[in-house]
Design a protein around this motif. Structure first.
Motif, mmCIF file in Angstrom:
data_model
loop_
_atom_site.group_PDB
_atom_site.id
_atom_site.type_symbol
_atom_site.label_atom_id
_atom_site.label_comp_id
_atom_site.label_asym_id
_atom_site.label_seq_id
_atom_site.Cartn_x
_atom_site.Cartn_y
_atom_site.Cartn_z
ATOM 1 N N UNK A 118 19.402 68.172 98.461
ATOM 2 C CA UNK A 118 19.669 69.403 97.741
ATOM 3 C C UNK A 118 20.797 69.158 96.766
ATOM 4 N N UNK A 119 20.627 69.605 95.533
ATOM 5 C CA UNK A 119 21.649 69.421 94.504
ATOM 6 C C UNK A 119 22.204 70.763 94.071
ATOM 7 N N UNK A 120 23.518 70.828 93.974
ATOM 8 C CA UNK A 120 24.211 71.980 93.415
ATOM 9 C C UNK A 120 24.789 71.511 92.086
ATOM 10 N N UNK A 121 24.181 71.945 90.996
ATOM 11 C CA UNK A 121 24.524 71.435 89.667
ATOM 12 C C UNK A 121 25.490 72.382 88.972
ATOM 13 N N UNK B 273 25.578 66.520 95.807
ATOM 14 C CA UNK B 273 24.295 66.101 96.370
ATOM 15 C C UNK B 273 24.437 65.964 97.882
ATOM 16 N N UNK B 274 23.582 66.678 98.610
ATOM 17 C CA UNK B 274 23.543 66.551 100.064
ATOM 18 C C UNK B 274 22.189 65.980 100.446
ATOM 19 N N UNK B 275 22.230 64.847 101.138
ATOM 20 C CA UNK B 275 21.018 64.191 101.618
ATOM 21 C C UNK B 275 20.907 64.450 103.109
ATOM 22 N N UNK B 276 19.756 64.917 103.538
ATOM 23 C CA UNK B 276 19.478 65.105 104.959
ATOM 24 C C UNK B 276 18.429 64.088 105.382
ATOM 25 N N UNK B 277 18.742 63.341 106.443
ATOM 26 C CA UNK B 277 17.800 62.364 106.967
ATOM 27 C C UNK B 277 17.588 62.613 108.450
ATOM 28 N N UNK B 278 16.408 62.272 108.901
ATOM 29 C CA UNK B 278 16.101 62.366 110.320
ATOM 30 C C UNK B 278 16.005 60.951 110.869
ATOM 31 N N UNK C 106 21.010 59.087 90.684
ATOM 32 C CA UNK C 106 19.629 58.601 90.829
ATOM 33 C C UNK C 106 19.558 57.431 91.813
ATOM 34 N N UNK C 107 20.441 56.452 91.640
ATOM 35 C CA UNK C 107 20.451 55.284 92.513
ATOM 36 C C UNK C 107 20.780 55.659 93.954
ATOM 37 N N UNK C 108 21.683 56.603 94.128
ATOM 38 C CA UNK C 108 22.067 57.110 95.451
ATOM 39 C C UNK C 108 20.862 57.721 96.161
ATOM 40 N N UNK C 109 20.091 58.527 95.433
ATOM 41 C CA UNK C 109 18.920 59.173 96.016
ATOM 42 C C UNK C 109 17.822 58.163 96.333
ATOM 43 N N UNK C 110 17.629 57.208 95.459
ATOM 44 C CA UNK C 110 16.630 56.158 95.688
ATOM 45 C C UNK C 110 17.039 55.294 96.874
ATOM 46 N N UNK D 112 12.075 64.174 98.490
ATOM 47 C CA UNK D 112 12.052 65.392 97.686
ATOM 48 C C UNK D 112 13.472 65.806 97.350
ATOM 49 N N UNK D 113 13.701 66.135 96.080
ATOM 50 C CA UNK D 113 14.985 66.648 95.612
ATOM 51 C C UNK D 113 14.770 68.096 95.200
ATOM 52 N N UNK D 114 15.625 68.988 95.684
ATOM 53 C CA UNK D 114 15.544 70.405 95.329
ATOM 54 C C UNK D 114 16.840 70.775 94.626
#
Length: 94
Positions: free
Chosen positions: A10-13, A20-25, A49-53, A59-61
């Motif tokens: 989830x991105x707060x722009x 950017x908050x990434x949630x992983x299981x 971009x590199x962080x998300x990859x 999915x990015x929201x």
């Protein structure tokens, strides 16, 4: 409850910053959150971009606040990431 996505973000722009908050299981079903901030300059958008990859985000929201989301969205789409632009006022109908 079964997860639909193993990793999402989830991105707060804002004008000068993106949170950017990434949630992983993990394999045990535990949800982990990692939050990092990035500036909105081109070089920093590439870092985002590199962080998300790197985290294998499926999915990015992001919220469509003002016009600030547009350059972030373009950077992520060009990298082949799946990005949803949403409005927090629109609630789920379920």
């Amino acid at each position: 409850m079964q997860s639909i996505l193993k990793c999402c973000a989830g991105l707060d722009v804002h004008k000068m910053m993106v949170m950017a908050t990434v949630q992983t299981e993990d394999e045990n079903g535990e949800i982990k959150e990692i939050t990092q901030s990035f500036k909105t300059y081109r070089r920093e958008r590439r870092k985002l971009r590199d962080y998300l990859v790197k985290h294998q985000v499926e999915l990015v929201v992001m919220e469509s606040t003002g016009v600030y989301w547009k350059c972030v969205h373009e950077t992520l789409i060009k990298a082949g990431l799946k990005v949803w632009v949403v409005n927090a006022r629109h609630k789920s109908m379920s």
